[in-house]
Design a protein around this motif. Sequence first.
Motif, PDB file in Angstrom:
ATOM      1  N   GLU A 280      10.716  12.568 -49.977  1.00  0.00           N
ATOM      2  CA  GLU A 280      10.433  13.854 -49.330  1.00  0.00           C
ATOM      3  C   GLU A 280       8.978  13.962 -48.883  1.00  0.00           C
ATOM      4  OE1 GLU A 280       8.221  17.428 -49.824  1.00  0.00           O
ATOM      5  OE2 GLU A 280       8.703  16.257 -51.612  1.00  0.00           O
ATOM      6  N   SER A 281       8.057  13.473 -49.721  1.00  0.00           N
ATOM      7  CA  SER A 281       6.640  13.555 -49.393  1.00  0.00           C
ATOM      8  C   SER A 281       6.309  12.735 -48.147  1.00  0.00           C
ATOM      9  CB  SER A 281       5.801  13.075 -50.577  1.00  0.00           C
ATOM     10  OG  SER A 281       4.429  13.082 -50.259  1.00  0.00           O
ATOM     11  N   MET A 282       6.826  11.522 -48.082  1.00  0.00           N
ATOM     12  CA  MET A 282       6.514  10.660 -46.941  1.00  0.00           C
ATOM     13  C   MET A 282       7.217  11.143 -45.680  1.00  0.00           C
ATOM     14  SD  MET A 282       6.357   6.862 -48.651  1.00  0.00           S
ATOM     15  CE  MET A 282       5.365   6.271 -47.278  1.00  0.00           C
ATOM     16  N   LEU A 283       8.417  11.695 -45.829  1.00  0.00           N
ATOM     17  CA  LEU A 283       9.124  12.231 -44.673  1.00  0.00           C
ATOM     18  C   LEU A 283       8.395  13.448 -44.112  1.00  0.00           C
ATOM     19  CD1 LEU A 283      11.745  11.341 -43.263  1.00  0.00           C
ATOM     20  CD2 LEU A 283      12.934  13.157 -44.509  1.00  0.00           C
ATOM     21  N   ALA A 287       6.622  13.875 -40.418  1.00  0.00           N
ATOM     22  CA  ALA A 287       7.034  14.956 -39.526  1.00  0.00           C
ATOM     23  C   ALA A 287       5.857  15.837 -39.139  1.00  0.00           C
ATOM     24  CB  ALA A 287       8.122  15.792 -40.186  1.00  0.00           C
ATOM     25  N   LEU A 288       4.893  15.976 -40.046  1.00  0.00           N
ATOM     26  CA  LEU A 288       3.742  16.849 -39.804  1.00  0.00           C
ATOM     27  C   LEU A 288       2.513  16.084 -39.322  1.00  0.00           C
ATOM     28  CD1 LEU A 288       4.139  19.056 -42.982  1.00  0.00           C
ATOM     29  CD2 LEU A 288       4.750  19.681 -40.644  1.00  0.00           C
ATOM     30  N   LYS A 289       2.675  14.776 -39.099  1.00  0.00           N
ATOM     31  CA  LYS A 289       1.577  13.918 -38.636  1.00  0.00           C
ATOM     32  C   LYS A 289       0.379  13.976 -39.587  1.00  0.00           C
ATOM     33  CE  LYS A 289       2.907  14.232 -33.754  1.00  0.00           C
ATOM     34  NZ  LYS A 289       2.477  14.570 -32.374  1.00  0.00           N
ATOM     35  N   ARG A 290       0.692  13.870 -40.877  1.00  0.00           N
ATOM     36  CA  ARG A 290      -0.340  13.846 -41.905  1.00  0.00           C
ATOM     37  C   ARG A 290      -0.328  12.473 -42.568  1.00  0.00           C
ATOM     38  NH1 ARG A 290      -1.210  19.302 -44.250  1.00  0.00           N
ATOM     39  NH2 ARG A 290      -1.367  18.322 -46.298  1.00  0.00           N
ATOM     40  N   ALA A 291      -1.439  12.083 -43.142  1.00  0.00           N
ATOM     41  CA  ALA A 291      -1.506  10.806 -43.860  1.00  0.00           C
ATOM     42  C   ALA A 291      -0.699  10.914 -45.145  1.00  0.00           C
ATOM     43  CB  ALA A 291      -2.962  10.456 -44.174  1.00  0.00           C
ATOM     44  N   PRO A 292       0.156   9.929 -45.450  1.00  0.00           N
ATOM     45  CA  PRO A 292       0.922   9.994 -46.697  1.00  0.00           C
ATOM     46  C   PRO A 292       0.014   9.893 -47.912  1.00  0.00           C
ATOM     47  CG  PRO A 292       1.179   7.849 -45.653  1.00  0.00           C
ATOM     48  CD  PRO A 292       0.446   8.719 -44.673  1.00  0.00           C
ATOM     49  N   GLU A 293       0.421  10.514 -49.003  1.00  0.00           N
ATOM     50  CA  GLU A 293      -0.374  10.532 -50.235  1.00  0.00           C
ATOM     51  C   GLU A 293      -0.196   9.219 -51.008  1.00  0.00           C
ATOM     52  OE1 GLU A 293      -2.431  12.761 -51.444  1.00  0.00           O
ATOM     53  OE2 GLU A 293      -2.172  14.402 -50.023  1.00  0.00           O
ATOM     54  N   MET A 294      -0.528   8.107 -50.384  1.00  0.00           N
ATOM     55  CA  MET A 294      -0.318   6.797 -51.007  1.00  0.00           C
ATOM     56  C   MET A 294      -1.080   6.614 -52.317  1.00  0.00           C
ATOM     57  SD  MET A 294       1.961   5.368 -49.278  1.00  0.00           S
ATOM     58  CE  MET A 294       1.871   3.731 -50.003  1.00  0.00           C
ATOM     59  N   ARG A 359       4.561  -2.199 -52.637  1.00  0.00           N
ATOM     60  CA  ARG A 359       4.546  -0.802 -53.082  1.00  0.00           C
ATOM     61  C   ARG A 359       3.415  -0.008 -52.446  1.00  0.00           C
ATOM     62  NH1 ARG A 359       4.376  -1.823 -58.190  1.00  0.00           N
ATOM     63  NH2 ARG A 359       2.145  -1.355 -58.440  1.00  0.00           N
ATOM     64  N   ARG A 360       2.359  -0.695 -52.019  1.00  0.00           N
ATOM     65  CA  ARG A 360       1.207  -0.020 -51.421  1.00  0.00           C
ATOM     66  C   ARG A 360       1.348   0.144 -49.899  1.00  0.00           C
ATOM     67  NH1 ARG A 360      -3.507   0.130 -54.402  1.00  0.00           N
ATOM     68  NH2 ARG A 360      -4.761  -0.197 -52.528  1.00  0.00           N
ATOM     69  N   ARG A 361       2.439  -0.357 -49.351  1.00  0.00           N
ATOM     70  CA  ARG A 361       2.680  -0.220 -47.913  1.00  0.00           C
ATOM     71  C   ARG A 361       3.658   0.929 -47.677  1.00  0.00           C
ATOM     72  NH1 ARG A 361       3.140  -6.390 -45.487  1.00  0.00           N
ATOM     73  NH2 ARG A 361       1.072  -7.097 -46.205  1.00  0.00           N
ATOM     74  N   PRO A 362       3.281   1.900 -46.858  1.00  0.00           N
ATOM     75  CA  PRO A 362       4.120   3.091 -46.669  1.00  0.00           C
ATOM     76  C   PRO A 362       5.557   2.780 -46.247  1.00  0.00           C
ATOM     77  CG  PRO A 362       1.941   3.452 -45.724  1.00  0.00           C
ATOM     78  CD  PRO A 362       1.998   2.011 -46.139  1.00  0.00           C
ATOM     79  N   LEU A 365       7.492   1.327 -49.227  1.00  0.00           N
ATOM     80  CA  LEU A 365       7.663   2.341 -50.267  1.00  0.00           C
ATOM     81  C   LEU A 365       8.713   3.366 -49.855  1.00  0.00           C
ATOM     82  CD1 LEU A 365       6.780   3.571 -52.961  1.00  0.00           C
ATOM     83  CD2 LEU A 365       4.954   4.768 -51.729  1.00  0.00           C
ATOM     84  N   PHE A 366       8.644   3.810 -48.613  1.00  0.00           N
ATOM     85  CA  PHE A 366       9.629   4.772 -48.119  1.00  0.00           C
ATOM     86  C   PHE A 366      11.027   4.164 -48.129  1.00  0.00           C
ATOM     87  CE2 PHE A 366      12.126   6.545 -44.616  1.00  0.00           C
ATOM     88  CZ  PHE A 366      12.118   7.885 -44.948  1.00  0.00           C
TER      89      PHE A 366
END
Length: 437
Positions: A280-283, A287-294, A359-362, A365-366
Amino acid sequence: MPSRQHVDGSAALTMPKGAMPAGAGRKAAAHHERPAPLFGRAAVPFFTPGVIGITALAAAGLAVLAARLVFGLGAVTNLNDQYPWGIWIGVDVATGVALAAGGFTTAFIAHVLHHERYHVLVRPALLTATLGYTFVALGVCVDLGRYYNIWHVLMPSMWQGNSALFEVGMCVCCYLTVLYCEFMPIVCERFRGHVNLPGLLRVFNGALEVLLRVIDNTLGRVMNFFIIMGVVLSCAHQSSLGTLMAIAPSKLHPLWHTAILPLQFLLSAFAVGLSMVVFESMLASRALKRAPEMPVLSPLARIIPFLLTVYFGSKVVDMANRGSWVYLQEFSLRTVSWGVENIVGIFIPMAILLSHRLRRRPAWLFSAAAMVVFGVALNRINVFVIGYTPPFSEGPYIPAWTEVLLTAGFIALLVLIYRLFIFLFPILPDEEGAPHA
């Protein structure tokens, strides 16, 4: 330095602007930024072509819902006396409950175990759980023949303590109340000091300000109680969903029927809860064009392989004990579905998440999180739909197109309301560099 209690129950040090903990980087500091509504801040508008499409799908689902409420189950479903439960229970309820487990798993890690770095994930997970369980309750109501009698579960004179479904219903009602109580401080944060009713309603502005302040202060003192109750109630009804089918040995295929089905449902909820938080966080970030919380999601994902190992281990031990592994020699829809459930939903994501580099690649991980979510969702469908065969059925259950449309419409409506809430309420952290509300 003095401490300030956030409305999500977390305590964080109040530091001067620009100050950072020793040894922490810029990204780590961003995790403690105060959440803010996205209206006027998001990089994308609320309505996009995708959102318009989701709105149309939700409207179509609501049209089917109206037809079901007016004309009955027979008008829009293929359910009958042999198949009283279909995808509305297998997907909307059983799968919905499992996928909403991110609320209690994240709260347990962040608040009970006091892992401060994961507080940034608590509010989105809480919103997902609140909306998820609300739609689970709606799904149960829609699936009841006499939906207008659903209030009977709240009447002690009508309780049946020997019913597994009664325990599920009571736990869901109680947990939904807990979730609303946990979400209320976010509502208070949004509107305290900003109540401005129009016209003649202005006379109520002062009373509403006092009410919001009382609710916020009261819940702030007892929030730890609600967090603990949320974890306890979630564990209770997650396992009880398995009890519903554990008492039907003649109807559920041996690949899934076992006396420890409640335990397996609980273990799978632990794994899919964290996976759903990542998913949900990465999706939402995309959708909001924000950097994922990796920096937060990647460490959290390290726990998932361990939970998947325990979950699959319970399956292996149980199948060896019962000898049900012999059914895997058959080639049928059930054996294929069992294999997909475990290979795609357990082994492949486990291999990805065990790799520090992947695991460190978005993207990886997604993908891993999505596969775990798919695997647990398929498990619930296998237990409640594919693996279920009543003794006197005249043929298989095939969902009507209206059943599928209502399920898709519910999912679309949930996504739409989630988007509306993150635009209206302080759910996601304020983007780095943006002024605070």
